[in-house]
Motif scaffolding. Structure first.
Motif, PDB file in Angstrom:
ATOM      1  N   LEU A 128       0.826  -1.211   0.000  1.00 21.89           N
ATOM      2  CA  LEU A 128       0.000   0.000   0.000  1.00 21.89           C
ATOM      3  C   LEU A 128       0.861   1.261   0.000  1.00 21.89           C
ATOM      4  O   LEU A 128       0.647   2.186  -0.790  1.00 21.89           O
ATOM      5  CB  LEU A 128      -0.907   0.020   1.237  1.00 21.89           C
ATOM      6  CG  LEU A 128      -2.193  -0.804   1.206  1.00 21.89           C
ATOM      7  CD1 LEU A 128      -2.900  -0.694   2.557  1.00 21.89           C
ATOM      8  CD2 LEU A 128      -3.116  -0.311   0.100  1.00 21.89           C
ATOM      9  N   LEU A 129       1.831   1.304   0.889  1.00 20.81           N
ATOM     10  CA  LEU A 129       2.682   2.485   1.005  1.00 20.81           C
ATOM     11  C   LEU A 129       3.495   2.714  -0.268  1.00 20.81           C
ATOM     12  O   LEU A 129       3.628   3.848  -0.752  1.00 20.81           O
ATOM     13  CB  LEU A 129       3.627   2.338   2.197  1.00 20.81           C
ATOM     14  CG  LEU A 129       2.978   2.338   3.589  1.00 20.81           C
ATOM     15  CD1 LEU A 129       4.017   1.989   4.653  1.00 20.81           C
ATOM     16  CD2 LEU A 129       2.346   3.695   3.898  1.00 20.81           C
ATOM     17  N   ASN A 135       4.947   7.593  -7.232  1.00 22.06           N
ATOM     18  CA  ASN A 135       5.100   8.754  -8.108  1.00 22.06           C
ATOM     19  C   ASN A 135       5.556  10.006  -7.360  1.00 22.06           C
ATOM     20  O   ASN A 135       5.646  11.080  -7.953  1.00 22.06           O
ATOM     21  CB  ASN A 135       3.784   9.033  -8.835  1.00 22.06           C
ATOM     22  CG  ASN A 135       3.410   7.923  -9.797  1.00 22.06           C
ATOM     23  OD1 ASN A 135       4.278   7.394 -10.489  1.00 22.06           O
ATOM     24  ND2 ASN A 135       2.147   7.552  -9.841  1.00 22.06           N
ATOM     25  N   HIS A 136       5.816   9.860  -6.078  1.00 19.76           N
ATOM     26  CA  HIS A 136       6.314  10.982  -5.284  1.00 19.76           C
ATOM     27  C   HIS A 136       7.765  11.261  -5.675  1.00 19.76           C
ATOM     28  O   HIS A 136       8.567  10.337  -5.845  1.00 19.76           O
ATOM     29  CB  HIS A 136       6.230  10.628  -3.800  1.00 19.76           C
ATOM     30  CG  HIS A 136       6.429  11.779  -2.871  1.00 19.76           C
ATOM     31  ND1 HIS A 136       7.641  12.427  -2.734  1.00 19.76           N
ATOM     32  CD2 HIS A 136       5.575  12.404  -2.007  1.00 19.76           C
ATOM     33  CE1 HIS A 136       7.526  13.385  -1.837  1.00 19.76           C
ATOM     34  NE2 HIS A 136       6.283  13.402  -1.387  1.00 19.76           N
ATOM     35  N   GLU A 137       8.121  12.542  -5.820  1.00 20.22           N
ATOM     36  CA  GLU A 137       9.460  12.873  -6.307  1.00 20.22           C
ATOM     37  C   GLU A 137      10.567  12.336  -5.405  1.00 20.22           C
ATOM     38  O   GLU A 137      11.661  12.012  -5.884  1.00 20.22           O
ATOM     39  CB  GLU A 137       9.594  14.395  -6.453  1.00 20.22           C
ATOM     40  CG  GLU A 137       9.393  15.177  -5.169  1.00 20.22           C
ATOM     41  CD  GLU A 137       9.517  16.672  -5.390  1.00 20.22           C
ATOM     42  OE1 GLU A 137       9.800  17.066  -6.532  1.00 20.22           O
ATOM     43  OE2 GLU A 137       9.338  17.442  -4.426  1.00 20.22           O
ATOM     44  N   ARG A 138      10.314  12.214  -4.097  1.00 15.77           N
ATOM     45  CA  ARG A 138      11.345  11.727  -3.186  1.00 15.77           C
ATOM     46  C   ARG A 138      11.495  10.211  -3.223  1.00 15.77           C
ATOM     47  O   ARG A 138      12.502   9.671  -2.772  1.00 15.77           O
ATOM     48  CB  ARG A 138      11.027  12.155  -1.747  1.00 15.77           C
ATOM     49  CG  ARG A 138      11.199  13.638  -1.477  1.00 15.77           C
ATOM     50  CD  ARG A 138      10.945  13.964  -0.021  1.00 15.77           C
ATOM     51  NE  ARG A 138      11.812  13.152   0.826  1.00 15.77           N
ATOM     52  CZ  ARG A 138      11.369  12.384   1.830  1.00 15.77           C
ATOM     53  NH1 ARG A 138      10.077  12.310   2.094  1.00 15.77           N
ATOM     54  NH2 ARG A 138      12.221  11.699   2.562  1.00 15.77           N
ATOM     55  N   PHE A 139      10.494   9.521  -3.751  1.00 16.94           N
ATOM     56  CA  PHE A 139      10.488   8.058  -3.680  1.00 16.94           C
ATOM     57  C   PHE A 139      10.508   7.383  -5.051  1.00 16.94           C
ATOM     58  O   PHE A 139      10.737   6.177  -5.138  1.00 16.94           O
ATOM     59  CB  PHE A 139       9.243   7.577  -2.920  1.00 16.94           C
ATOM     60  CG  PHE A 139       9.192   8.040  -1.497  1.00 16.94           C
ATOM     61  CD1 PHE A 139       9.691   7.254  -0.467  1.00 16.94           C
ATOM     62  CD2 PHE A 139       8.657   9.271  -1.168  1.00 16.94           C
ATOM     63  CE1 PHE A 139       9.651   7.677   0.844  1.00 16.94           C
ATOM     64  CE2 PHE A 139       8.608   9.719   0.143  1.00 16.94           C
ATOM     65  CZ  PHE A 139       9.123   8.919   1.148  1.00 16.94           C
ATOM     66  N   LEU A 143      11.424   3.378  -6.282  1.00 16.29           N
ATOM     67  CA  LEU A 143      10.274   2.500  -6.503  1.00 16.29           C
ATOM     68  C   LEU A 143       9.903   2.400  -7.976  1.00 16.29           C
ATOM     69  O   LEU A 143       8.823   1.912  -8.318  1.00 16.29           O
ATOM     70  CB  LEU A 143       9.060   3.025  -5.708  1.00 16.29           C
ATOM     71  CG  LEU A 143       9.228   3.076  -4.186  1.00 16.29           C
ATOM     72  CD1 LEU A 143       8.034   3.791  -3.550  1.00 16.29           C
ATOM     73  CD2 LEU A 143       9.373   1.680  -3.598  1.00 16.29           C
ATOM     74  N   VAL A 144      10.801   2.840  -8.855  1.00 20.04           N
ATOM     75  CA  VAL A 144      10.499   2.846 -10.283  1.00 20.04           C
ATOM     76  C   VAL A 144      10.596   1.439 -10.863  1.00 20.04           C
ATOM     77  O   VAL A 144      11.415   0.623 -10.433  1.00 20.04           O
ATOM     78  CB  VAL A 144      11.445   3.817 -11.025  1.00 20.04           C
ATOM     79  CG1 VAL A 144      12.875   3.288 -11.014  1.00 20.04           C
ATOM     80  CG2 VAL A 144      10.973   4.065 -12.450  1.00 20.04           C
ATOM     81  N   ALA A 299       1.439   9.096   3.865  1.00 20.48           N
ATOM     82  CA  ALA A 299       0.881   8.043   3.001  1.00 20.48           C
ATOM     83  C   ALA A 299       0.058   7.064   3.824  1.00 20.48           C
ATOM     84  O   ALA A 299      -1.015   6.619   3.393  1.00 20.48           O
ATOM     85  CB  ALA A 299       2.016   7.315   2.277  1.00 20.48           C
ATOM     86  N   PHE A 300       0.545   6.716   5.013  1.00 16.24           N
ATOM     87  CA  PHE A 300      -0.204   5.821   5.898  1.00 16.24           C
ATOM     88  C   PHE A 300      -1.546   6.438   6.285  1.00 16.24           C
ATOM     89  O   PHE A 300      -2.594   5.777   6.211  1.00 16.24           O
ATOM     90  CB  PHE A 300       0.609   5.531   7.159  1.00 16.24           C
ATOM     91  CG  PHE A 300      -0.221   5.036   8.317  1.00 16.24           C
ATOM     92  CD1 PHE A 300      -0.722   3.744   8.330  1.00 16.24           C
ATOM     93  CD2 PHE A 300      -0.509   5.879   9.383  1.00 16.24           C
ATOM     94  CE1 PHE A 300      -1.506   3.293   9.387  1.00 16.24           C
ATOM     95  CE2 PHE A 300      -1.283   5.447  10.447  1.00 16.24           C
ATOM     96  CZ  PHE A 300      -1.789   4.148  10.453  1.00 16.24           C
TER      97      PHE A 300
END
Length: 321
Positions: A128-129, A135-139, A143-144, A299-300
């Motif tokens: 879920l997280l 798509n968050h710029e920091r992540f 996660l790509v 996000a949680f």
């Protein structure tokens, strides 16, 4: 030069229809200019014969192209079979990998006093997280593409290092003493070291070709290593085993940290009662910017109802629903 619809238009019509697209087409024409031939071949003709024709030559060309067509069809059929076989074997390998990961996770959990659905729930929380933050710029970079799937798949291995903790501590029916807790705090490093040694031994036994083909498998193990070593680190640097802080903590470990704490809070243990969802949510929120990455907490909170549904759906038998 046919009236109404010339040969080029006929060829275009044949090529546009899936049922006739692959039929070989030979031009027999009185047009013999180079640009006419080029146009015919550009539209997909397989041959171009100018008049006057010699029937035996035309028949020989037809036989040649029929044989080529049969050969292409056989090759296409073989390629389709090979693609299906490769897909089947890849699916089998992925299933074996998933089963191996879950077996290792269950082995670690079997020695713990935590309950059997912990790895199922925490993996679902991480999923879920990860999807929320992909798509968050920091992540995004972490996660790509296939990275997201690797993080989710590796999540069950977060506590594999507990197999190296003595039974007297791991199975103690109560709170640990400070000294016992120091021993317990070694389990992230134990798990990460086991994963590192597994990679080193595999590389030592692999030839160059096998090592070159093992990129994805080792990428997955590197993610598992990140999660094992880092899931007890805290955003403010007060965690263990190495005291990493902020962005120095791998993204995969940051996701796992929140998932693991949330599940520990809402589940009963021999040394504590289960906490209400509201109280657990409050503790997670209070840990924003201290224990947890602030964006992971956000996000949680945005998906908390989904967390609750996962906890309900995969509740441990003794807890009911």
């Amino acid at each position: 030069m046919m009236p109404g619809m010339d040969g080029y238009a006929v060829l275009e019509r044949l090529r546009s229809d899936p049922e006739t697209h692959d039929i070989p087409v030979i031009f027999i024409t009185a047009m013999n200019a180079t640009e006419d031939e080029e146009r015919g071949f550009a539209l997909g003709a397989v041959d171009y014969i100018t008049k006057p024709i010699v029937p035996a030559i035309v028949l020989a060309r037809v036989r040649t192209h029929l044989e080529l067509k049969r050969a292409r069809d056989r090759l296409s059929s073989q390629n389709d079979w090979l693609e299906q076989e490769v897909a089947r074997r890849m699916s089998e390998n992925l299933l074996i990998q998933d089963l191996s990961v879950r077996a290792l996770a269950c082995l670690a959990e079997a020695r713990d006093n935590e309950t059997g659905h912990h790895i199922i729930r925490t993996q679902a929380y991480v999923d879920l997280l990860a999807r929320r933050l992909a798509n968050h710029e920091r992540f995004h970079q972490a996660l790509v593409g296939p990275r997201l799937g690797m993080v989710v798949k590796a999540a069950p291995l977060h506590d594999i290092g507990k197999v190296g903790i003595p039974d007297a501590i791991l199975l103690k029916p109560g709170r640990l003493t400070p000294d016992e807790f120091e021993v317990m705090k070694t389990h992230p490093a134990i798990g990460a070291d086991a994963i590192s040694r597994a990679m080193d031994q595999a590389l030592a036994q692999a030839d160059n070709k096998m090592a070159a083909q093992a990129g994805e498998a080792f990428s997955f193990l590197k993610v598992a290593h990140e999660i094992s070593i880092g899931h007890h680190e805290k955003w403010d640097g007060s965690g263990y085993p190495t005291g990493l802080s902020g962005e120095a903590i791998p993204v995969s470990a940051r996701l796992m940290a929140l998932a693991d704490v949330f599940d520990a809070l809402i589940c009963r243990r021999v040394y504590k009662a289960a906490m209400s969802i509201e109280d657990a949510t409050a503790i997670i929120a209070e840990g924003r910017g201290r224990h947890f990455d602030p964006d992971v907490v956000d996000a949680f909170l945005s998906r908390r109802d989904d967390f609750v549904e996962i906890a309900r759906r995969h509740a441990d038998p003794e807890q009911g629903e």
